[in-house]
Design a protein around this motif. Sequence first.
Motif, short mmCIF file in Angstrom:
data_model
loop_
_atom_site.label_atom_id
_atom_site.label_comp_id
_atom_site.label_asym_id
_atom_site.label_seq_id
_atom_site.Cartn_x
_atom_site.Cartn_y
_atom_site.Cartn_z
N ARG A 39 -2.78 -5.49 -5.23
CA ARG A 39 -2.70 -4.59 -4.07
C ARG A 39 -1.30 -4.01 -3.95
O ARG A 39 -1.13 -2.82 -3.68
CB ARG A 39 -3.09 -5.34 -2.79
CG ARG A 39 -3.01 -4.50 -1.52
CD ARG A 39 -4.02 -3.36 -1.57
NE ARG A 39 -3.87 -2.45 -0.44
CZ ARG A 39 -3.02 -1.42 -0.41
NH1 ARG A 39 -2.24 -1.18 -1.45
NH2 ARG A 39 -2.98 -0.62 0.63
N ARG A 40 -0.29 -4.83 -4.16
CA ARG A 40 1.10 -4.39 -4.04
C ARG A 40 1.41 -3.33 -5.10
O ARG A 40 2.14 -2.39 -4.86
CB ARG A 40 2.04 -5.60 -4.20
CG ARG A 40 3.49 -5.31 -3.82
CD ARG A 40 4.40 -6.40 -4.35
NE ARG A 40 4.27 -6.52 -5.78
CZ ARG A 40 4.32 -7.66 -6.47
NH1 ARG A 40 4.50 -8.79 -5.85
NH2 ARG A 40 4.20 -7.67 -7.78
N CYS A 42 -0.65 -1.24 -6.47
CA CYS A 42 -1.70 -0.21 -6.50
C CYS A 42 -1.14 1.06 -7.14
O CYS A 42 -0.11 1.58 -6.72
CB CYS A 42 -2.20 0.07 -5.09
SG CYS A 42 -3.36 1.46 -5.03
N SER A 46 -0.44 7.69 -3.28
CA SER A 46 0.20 7.41 -1.98
C SER A 46 0.95 6.08 -2.01
O SER A 46 1.98 5.95 -1.36
CB SER A 46 -0.82 7.47 -0.84
OG SER A 46 -1.86 6.57 -1.06
N CYS A 47 0.45 5.09 -2.76
CA CYS A 47 1.19 3.82 -2.86
C CYS A 47 2.45 3.99 -3.70
O CYS A 47 3.49 3.44 -3.38
CB CYS A 47 0.31 2.72 -3.43
SG CYS A 47 -0.97 2.19 -2.30
N ARG A 51 6.07 3.20 -2.31
CA ARG A 51 7.00 2.29 -2.99
C ARG A 51 8.33 2.97 -3.28
O ARG A 51 9.38 2.37 -3.12
CB ARG A 51 6.38 1.77 -4.29
CG ARG A 51 5.46 0.58 -4.07
CD ARG A 51 5.15 -0.11 -5.38
NE ARG A 51 4.46 0.78 -6.30
CZ ARG A 51 3.13 0.89 -6.36
NH1 ARG A 51 2.37 0.15 -5.61
NH2 ARG A 51 2.57 1.73 -7.20
N LEU A 63 2.72 2.05 6.57
CA LEU A 63 1.43 2.21 5.91
C LEU A 63 0.37 2.47 6.97
O LEU A 63 0.39 1.84 8.03
CB LEU A 63 1.07 0.95 5.13
CG LEU A 63 1.89 0.68 3.86
CD1 LEU A 63 1.52 -0.69 3.30
CD2 LEU A 63 1.64 1.75 2.81
N HIS A 94 -8.30 0.48 1.80
CA HIS A 94 -7.70 1.31 0.76
C HIS A 94 -8.54 1.23 -0.52
O HIS A 94 -8.91 0.15 -0.94
CB HIS A 94 -6.28 0.80 0.50
CG HIS A 94 -5.47 1.72 -0.34
ND1 HIS A 94 -5.12 2.98 0.09
CD2 HIS A 94 -4.92 1.58 -1.57
CE1 HIS A 94 -4.40 3.57 -0.85
NE2 HIS A 94 -4.26 2.74 -1.87
#
Length: 120
Positions: A39-40, A42, A46-47, A51, A63, A94
């Motif tokens: 998940r971190r 991803c 957008s992630c 980041r 977020l 998500h």
Amino acid sequence: MRPTRSSDPAEVIVDRQERVLSITWRDGHHSVYSFDDLRRDCPCASCNDARSKRLNSRDLLVLSGPVLKPGEVQITNYRAVGWYALNFTWSDGHDTGIYTYESLRANCPCEQCVGAEAAQ
Ligand SMILES: [Zn+2]
Ligand SMILES: [Zn+2]
């Protein structure tokens, strides 16, 4: 028929109890990824954006939706994307990340793979 490669998965197991994704590859290699790490990391736009912003200005990360803490991330649904990738729906709703087998294999967190990378 498409030629098989070592980065093709032979078996994919989403273990919601242990919160890990477990993949056995065609060459017999075995990889285990925690939901938290997936998940971190991803790979969606957008992630990636969030980041890179976080790197530049530490406290401006906002977020949308419920913020998940490590230890709470769950996969509510997943599907194969063609032959080449997996797509997960996370418990925060998500679902835009496409995790290619190639990048999953390249980022295998096992000691053998991490060690091989460090030795280069
Ligand atoms: Zn994402
Ligand atoms: Zn490995």
